[in-house]
Write a protein that holds these residues in place. Structure first.
Motif, PDB file in Angstrom:
ATOM      1  N   MET A  93      -5.050   7.703  -0.507  1.00 53.91           N
ATOM      2  CA  MET A  93      -4.785   8.748   0.439  1.00 53.91           C
ATOM      3  C   MET A  93      -5.817   8.678   1.622  1.00 53.91           C
ATOM      4  O   MET A  93      -5.257   8.780   2.735  1.00 53.91           O
ATOM      5  N   LEU A  94      -7.174   8.215   1.421  1.00 57.52           N
ATOM      6  CA  LEU A  94      -8.133   8.070   2.367  1.00 57.52           C
ATOM      7  C   LEU A  94      -7.804   6.933   3.205  1.00 57.52           C
ATOM      8  O   LEU A  94      -7.768   6.978   4.749  1.00 57.52           O
ATOM      9  N   LYS A  95      -7.184   5.956   2.741  1.00 55.30           N
ATOM     10  CA  LYS A  95      -6.764   4.737   3.578  1.00 55.30           C
ATOM     11  C   LYS A  95      -5.669   5.053   4.401  1.00 55.30           C
ATOM     12  O   LYS A  95      -5.727   4.833   5.623  1.00 55.30           O
ATOM     13  N   GLU A  96      -4.677   5.881   3.748  1.00 52.55           N
ATOM     14  CA  GLU A  96      -3.386   6.055   4.471  1.00 52.55           C
ATOM     15  C   GLU A  96      -3.545   7.203   5.719  1.00 52.55           C
ATOM     16  O   GLU A  96      -3.023   7.022   6.637  1.00 52.55           O
ATOM     17  N   ILE A  97      -4.659   8.094   5.442  1.00 52.07           N
ATOM     18  CA  ILE A  97      -5.138   8.921   6.617  1.00 52.07           C
ATOM     19  C   ILE A  97      -5.907   8.167   7.844  1.00 52.07           C
ATOM     20  O   ILE A  97      -5.351   8.187   8.766  1.00 52.07           O
ATOM     21  N   ASN A  98      -6.642   7.131   7.460  1.00 50.23           N
ATOM     22  CA  ASN A  98      -7.360   6.591   8.139  1.00 50.23           C
ATOM     23  C   ASN A  98      -6.504   5.248   8.925  1.00 50.23           C
ATOM     24  O   ASN A  98      -6.707   4.853  10.123  1.00 50.23           O
ATOM     25  N   VAL A  99      -5.195   4.852   8.294  1.00 49.52           N
ATOM     26  CA  VAL A  99      -4.534   3.865   9.043  1.00 49.52           C
ATOM     27  C   VAL A  99      -3.593   4.521   9.970  1.00 49.52           C
ATOM     28  O   VAL A  99      -2.829   3.682  10.664  1.00 49.52           O
ATOM     29  N   GLN A 100      -3.811   5.699  10.097  1.00 47.29           N
ATOM     30  CA  GLN A 100      -2.604   6.298  10.900  1.00 47.29           C
ATOM     31  C   GLN A 100      -2.398   6.076  12.509  1.00 47.29           C
ATOM     32  O   GLN A 100      -1.342   5.843  12.968  1.00 47.29           O
ATOM     33  N   PRO A 101      -3.407   5.643  13.115  1.00 43.89           N
ATOM     34  CA  PRO A 101      -3.352   4.866  14.459  1.00 43.89           C
ATOM     35  C   PRO A 101      -2.585   4.056  14.362  1.00 43.89           C
ATOM     36  O   PRO A 101      -1.561   3.618  15.262  1.00 43.89           O
TER      37      PRO A 101
ATOM     38  N   ARG B 118       8.907   3.635  10.300  1.00 43.52           N
ATOM     39  CA  ARG B 118       8.172   2.402  10.410  1.00 43.52           C
ATOM     40  C   ARG B 118       6.753   2.631  10.167  1.00 43.52           C
ATOM     41  O   ARG B 118       5.828   2.144  10.747  1.00 43.52           O
ATOM     42  N   ALA B 119       6.242   3.537   9.172  1.00 49.05           N
ATOM     43  CA  ALA B 119       4.972   3.977   8.922  1.00 49.05           C
ATOM     44  C   ALA B 119       4.284   2.726   7.977  1.00 49.05           C
ATOM     45  O   ALA B 119       3.096   2.997   7.756  1.00 49.05           O
ATOM     46  N   GLY B 120       5.218   1.943   7.164  1.00 49.91           N
ATOM     47  CA  GLY B 120       4.463   1.056   6.229  1.00 49.91           C
ATOM     48  C   GLY B 120       4.801   1.828   5.080  1.00 49.91           C
ATOM     49  O   GLY B 120       4.963   2.928   4.874  1.00 49.91           O
ATOM     50  N   PRO B 121       4.266   1.279   3.813  1.00 48.61           N
ATOM     51  CA  PRO B 121       4.198   1.709   2.481  1.00 48.61           C
ATOM     52  C   PRO B 121       3.250   2.560   2.432  1.00 48.61           C
ATOM     53  O   PRO B 121       2.171   2.633   2.706  1.00 48.61           O
ATOM     54  N   GLU B 122       3.536   3.842   1.684  1.00 46.97           N
ATOM     55  CA  GLU B 122       2.617   4.921   1.433  1.00 46.97           C
ATOM     56  C   GLU B 122       2.642   5.161  -0.200  1.00 46.97           C
ATOM     57  O   GLU B 122       3.548   5.461  -0.883  1.00 46.97           O
TER      58      GLU B 122
ATOM     59  N   THR C 128       0.856  11.599   3.760  1.00 47.22           N
ATOM     60  CA  THR C 128      -0.124  11.710   5.240  1.00 47.22           C
ATOM     61  C   THR C 128       0.288  11.160   6.412  1.00 47.22           C
ATOM     62  O   THR C 128       0.887  11.701   7.277  1.00 47.22           O
ATOM     63  N   LYS C 129       0.277   9.796   6.503  1.00 44.87           N
ATOM     64  CA  LYS C 129       0.789   9.279   7.403  1.00 44.87           C
ATOM     65  C   LYS C 129       2.585   9.281   7.759  1.00 44.87           C
ATOM     66  O   LYS C 129       2.783   9.011   9.134  1.00 44.87           O
TER      67      LYS C 129
END
Length: 605
Positions: free
Chosen positions: A253-261, A390-394, A400-401
């Motif tokens: 979850m923390l990764k997916e929050i931070n890769v949102q840009p 096109r958000a990539g795998p979650e 999140t993203k």
């Protein structure tokens, strides 16, 4: 819901099945198990608990074999016990089966099989499948034919993988639940989701309802229920295997929050021309929506909140739009015509309630469009059109993203519709909106690096409840902020339209009830007034707003949102609330990536 993985090839299947289960654990983690054909029978290892516990149990002395199946469970029938864990077998252990979905006629099948002398050892609906398979095997020398007869007897939603003693093969079938075939040279995988085997291959075949797949160490075949060959397209998944790992982060979850840009940049790439203020969706050339007179959005959970965001943008563009919870869409007498566009918003493209709503709309003559993250998903295939976020795998169960990418995709779609439909009213300031969107990934990146969410979360630990309020586009953000908080912290949280606070919920406000007020340019002065009403009752107010906003001085705490166009301000505020939820849950030592009782993709109604 549950996760399925199967493998057929040369060499030991067990390590590959176990790694596939680890990759699928976001789909279910009540229990797990594997079965492998060892050349002298079928070995089954299963237990309640997480995949890591299963791996520790079978690390030493496990038999090996070329074909194997595995399962990680999210309980529907029967509690998470060793006996209810998959794989399930027939009485003699000659058949092993893993299953995702619900066998709706399992009680009738259980009675029928019990009359034939079958003994059941679990509470699950799945156990009827191996007994039924074995029943037909006794009457046929052809295991594939027996499997087909088994599948024909089943009613409901299912994805199934099975192995049989004496047959070096995996048998798979689906009806209403996802099942995807992975092809890696002469090695084959079958899974409920691509991340299960993405580290081995990105070449996939998405199976469809009533398909039967037979995987052997040197071949694979796909047929219909009658045994006739069917042609299914081979596709390549444009996902980097590293995207499915945690990398340097402690939680997905923390990764997916931070890769949102990055995920947001992928969502908008090639779709806007900020200089001309135009949207270009290659799936929909000019005039593609000329026949549309109204839009209905159907979705569940986080996707529903994104749909509410999209509803407001569509309405502001002069389009008659309504958002519905997909599970309720069939119970309401919603007028639908051939000029209705029904948009199914679903991250996975497999959400059962959303698929059901889409199918009802199709039956009534509506045009359908899937806004989804997964190419080849059921929603993408069954709808008339598909638009990918096109958000990539979650991987994290708490979305999140994908919320951010769904909302932006719907905003772009709203612009395209406004240009096409006769009564549309394209925004005069869309050039400014588009330029702000181009800068949004950078603004989001700056906000993530400077967020005070950890400190805010720590300050309010131990509160009795957490309220989230907002107006206009910030209302769905308030709902999503509360959902994220309750999903992973297990604390009581509620989201409200800020004007509704005084119509009942204010009675719940105490000095131990922080109120997170979201400000994004939609009647902010009224939201500030509503927040102050809670403040006078003793509650702390946390303003989620830009640095110079009037709410900052009035609030007890502040989460800074970069100064962007009001259309996008709520999306940045949502990311701050995601971080508050994450850090609060982490300080409470919650299972952030695998919150209790929840699964990533809900494939049963």
């Amino acid at each position: 819901m549950c996760g399925i993985i199967a493998r057929a090839g040369r060499g030991d299947a067990v390590p590959l099945v176990l790694s596939g289960l680890e990759n699928l654990e976001y789909r279910g983690y009540d229990s797990a198990g594997v079965a492998v054909r060892n050349g002298d029978g079928i070995d089954v290892y299963k237990r309640s608990g997480e995949v890591s516990e299963l791996s520790a149990q079978i690390r030493d002395g496990v038999a090996s074999g070329n074909v194997g199946i595995g399962h990680t469970r999210w309980s529907t029938h029967g509690p998470p016990t060793d006996a209810n864990a998959h794989p399930h077998t027939d009485g003699d252990g000659e058949v092993a089966v893993v299953h995702n979905g619900i066998i709706e006629n399992h009680e009738a099948l259980r009675e029928r099989l019990a009359d034939l002398g079958c003994e059941f050892t679990s509470d699950t609906d799945t156990e009827v499948v191996p007994h039924l398979f074995e029943h037909y095997l006794e009457r046929s020398e052809d295991a594939e034919a027996a499997f087909r007869r088994t599948v024909r007897d089943l009613e409901g939603s299912y994805a199934i993988a099975a192995i049989v003693d004496g047959e070096e093969a995996v048998y798979g079938a689906r009806q209403g639940s996802p099942l995807v075939l992975g092809v890696a040279g002469s090695e084959y995988f079958l899974a409920s989701d691509v991340p299960a085997f993405l580290e081995h291959t990105d070449t996939v075949v998405y199976l469809e309802d009533d398909d039967v797949a037979v995987l052997r160490p040197d071949s694979v075949g796909v047929t219909d229920l009658d045994g006739g060959d069917v042609a299914r397209d081979t596709e390549h998944v444009d996902w980097d295997p590293e995207e499915t790992g945690k990398g340097k982060y402690s939680h997905y979850m923390l990764k997916e929050i931070n890769v949102q840009p990055t995920s947001l940049a992928n969502t908008i790439e090639g779709r806007i021309d900020a200089e001309d203020g135009e949207v270009s969706l290659e799936e929909f050339p000019p005039g593609a929506f000329e026949g549309v007179s109204e839009v209905q959005l159907v979705a569940c959970g986080t996707s529903y909140h994104a749909a509410l965001y999209g509803q407001q943008l569509l309405q502001s563009a002069g389009i008659n739009a309504s958002a519905y919870r997909a599970s309720e869409y069939g119970t309401a007498d919603v007028p639908v015509t051939e000029r209705t566009l029904v948009i199914g918003v679903t991250q996975s493209g497999e959400t059962a309630d959303t698929l059901g709503a889409i199918r009802r709309a199709t039956d009534r003559g509506a045009r359908t469009l899937a806004v989804t993250n997964v190419v080849g998903s059921t929603a993408a295939r069954e709808c008339d059109d598909a638009l990918f976020i096109r958000a990539g795998p979650e991987i994290g169960v708490a979305a999140t993203k994908t919320f951010t990418s769904q909302a932006v995709t719907l905003a772009l779609l709203a612009r395209r519709l406004a240009v096409d439909v006769p009564h549309g009213d394209p925004r005069d300031d869309f050039e400014a909106v588009a330029k702000s969107l181009e800068r949004l990934p950078d603004a989001l990146d700056r906000m993530l690096s400077a967020s005070d969410a950890r400190e805010v979360g720590r300050h309010y630990l131990g509160s009795d409840a957490f309220f989230f309020i907002g107006r206009g586009r910030c209302y769905p953000v308030a709902l999503e902020g509360a959902l994220k908080f309750k999903e992973i912290t297990y604390e009581h949280a509620e989201g409200f339209a800020s004007g509704e606070l005084k119509h009942g919920p204010l009675s719940l406000v105490t000095p131990n009830t922080p109120v997170f007020a979201v400000f994004g340019g939609d009647q902010d002065e009224k939201t500030l007034k509503n927040a102050s009403e809670a403040q006078t009752r003793g509650a702390d107010v946390v303003a989620v707003a830009s640095q110079g906003h009037p709410a900052v001085d009035a609030a007890d705490a502040h989460l800074t949102v970069p100064d962007v166009h009001p259309v996008w301000a709520g999306l940045l505020a949502n990311v701050q609330l995601q971080l508050v939820s994450y850090h609060t849950a982490n300080q409470l030592d919650r299972a952030i990536d695998k919150p209790r009782n929840l699964a990533k993709s809900v494939t049963v109604e």
